[in-house]
Design a protein around this motif. Structure first.
Motif, mmCIF file in Angstrom:
data_model
loop_
_atom_site.group_PDB
_atom_site.id
_atom_site.type_symbol
_atom_site.label_atom_id
_atom_site.label_comp_id
_atom_site.label_asym_id
_atom_site.label_seq_id
_atom_site.Cartn_x
_atom_site.Cartn_y
_atom_site.Cartn_z
ATOM 1 N N UNK A 254 65.594 -33.744 93.723
ATOM 2 C CA UNK A 254 64.652 -34.835 94.018
ATOM 3 C C UNK A 254 63.846 -35.223 92.785
ATOM 4 N N UNK A 255 63.363 -34.220 92.063
ATOM 5 C CA UNK A 255 62.563 -34.495 90.865
ATOM 6 C C UNK A 255 63.400 -35.224 89.824
ATOM 7 N N UNK A 256 64.616 -34.755 89.601
ATOM 8 C CA UNK A 256 65.503 -35.393 88.613
ATOM 9 C C UNK A 256 65.792 -36.842 89.009
ATOM 10 N N UNK A 257 65.995 -37.088 90.303
ATOM 11 C CA UNK A 257 66.272 -38.441 90.766
ATOM 12 C C UNK A 257 65.072 -39.362 90.547
ATOM 13 N N UNK A 258 63.889 -38.867 90.855
ATOM 14 C CA UNK A 258 62.672 -39.669 90.683
ATOM 15 C C UNK A 258 62.460 -39.984 89.202
#
Length: 417
Positions: A254-258
């Motif tokens: 999720x963090x990488x996507x954001x």
């Protein structure tokens, strides 16, 4: 209801107790508990770098000259989530070996060496978590069995320093275990699999996380914990290994996507449950506490337990309520205790999958009070609004059952007089 409870106590509870005490699950659970502060700090570092507040970002850019200040969050991430699999592969073997009465540090070091022999340098982050768990369990079991075989133990002459004798005694067991994983890596490379961890992630871990991210899986997680708690077993501890295996990789993804300007791919994770479902603890019992304050004032016993439980309930600790009200083995409270989490999962999932509320990208400590936790977890005020709505829903569901419980108690007191 009594027949059901009796049947569960006879057949289900013994099995669940054995599962909860199974040494491999306990080792995994305890290891993730140790890493919990690291994961919280890591997500907070990522949150700092991705706050959707233009004024803050512009101020930091001016203060430090460009975006160099973001290096702090990156380094915090590298020191937490970036090496999570390395930490887990050591800790699981450490705790598992100690459960056998063996040297945990030696087992942890062998597990660490085995992980890197298999190609762990390419999967030190949460991406390699599943492989790390497999390696830690297998390497520890092998090491314990080989080191217990006297024919494989090197006998050192008398007079050698104890530290030297101890380290060399396990020379052959260590060689066999690490050599085994090195051989697996070499054979895999011969068949074209040069990155075992990356291949495992794509073939096994990603599909598993996709299944775990579904609405039915979220409902299952929300059901199991209160259901087991109702019979007096620690439901959170029972499913913690499974939740954590899903949690860390999902948070990282999720963090990488954001950061890449994309939508967060994984809605269901541990903060999803902690911040929006377990409001006040398993069963969303902060809603129950408020319901008792609203409609349970005629019961002195309920009010006494309620006042004692309110302070800890704000911080999502509810054991005093579970055993004091009680909720455990209380047939009246069984329905709302099971129903409320399922309803809250449904509301939360729909709110996030529709884009009304952002998906979770930060893992606040589970003791952060509801509503505030929702804001932190989603980096959005809408997260706090959703948590507040969920709390209101839990109060409404609990109110009629609190009324029934008070009426039952009044009848019991009247009949005894």
């Amino acid at each position: 209801m009594n027949n059901f409870v009796n049947w569960m106590e006879k057949y289900f509870i013994p099995v669940a107790s054995k599962i909860g005490a199974q040494r491999h699950f306990v080792a995994i659970r305890d290891s993730f508990m140790v890493t919990m502060p690291l994961m919280i700090i890591g997500t907070l570092g990522a949150m700092l770098n991705n706050l959707p507040i233009d004024a803050f970002n512009e101020f930091m850019d001016r203060l430090f000259g460009g975006e160099t200040w973001k290096a702090f969050g990156v380094k915090v991430w590298d020191g937490t989530f970036g090496v999570l699999s390395v930490i887990i592969v050591f800790l699981v073997a450490y705790h598992l070996a100690r459960s056998y009465g063996k040297d945990g540090i030696s087992a942890g070091i062998v597990s660490l060496g085995s992980f890197f022999a298999l190609g762990g340098a390419k999967g030190m982050s949460a991406k390699g978590l599943f492989v790390a768990l497999l390696v830690s369990v297998v390497s520890c079991e092998m090491y314990i069995r080989f080191s217990s075989n006297e024919r494989l133990v090197v006998k050192m002459p008398e007079g050698m320093p104890p530290a030297v004798s101890k380290s060399l005694a396990d020379l052959f067991p260590v060689m066999v275990v690490i050599g085994f994983f090195g051989l697996v890596a070499a054979v895999s490379s011969r068949f074209g699999v040069t990155d075992i961890i990356g291949s495992f992630y794509e073939l096994v871990q990603q599909p598993f996380m996709a299944i775990a991210n579904t609405y039915p899986s979220a409902l299952l997680l929300a059901f199991i914990t209160p259901f087991v708690w109702f019979f007096g077993l620690h439901g959170s501890g029972l499913i913690e290994p499974l939740v954590q295996m899903i949690n860390a990789p999902a948070i990282e993804a999720n963090v990488k996507a954001i950061e890449a300007g994309e939508m967060a791919p994984y809605i269901v994770n541990k903060p999803f449950i902690d911040s929006f479902v377990n409001l006040g603890g398993t069963g969303a019992t902060l809603g129950l506490i408020i319901a008792v304050f609203l409609v349970g004032r005629n019961s002195d016993a309920f009010m006494m337990i309620n006042k004692l439980s309110f302070g800890s309930g704000i911080f999502n600790i509810n054991e005093s309520l579970l055993f004091g009200l009680p909720i455990v083995l209380n047939p009246i409270m069984f329905v709302p205790f099971i129903l409320v989490p399922s309803v809250l999962v449904t509301v939360t999932y729909l709110a996030m999958v529709s884009g009304l509320v952002p998906a979770v990208v930060v893992m606040p400590p589970w003791t952060v009070p509801p509503i505030l936790s929702g804001i932190i977890a989603t980096k959005s005020l809408m997260g706090g609004v959703l948590a507040a709505v969920n709390l209101l829903i839990s109060i409404v569901i609990y109110i009629p059952f609190v009324k029934m419980a008070v009426m039952r108690q009044e009848k019991t007191v009247a009949s005894s007089d």
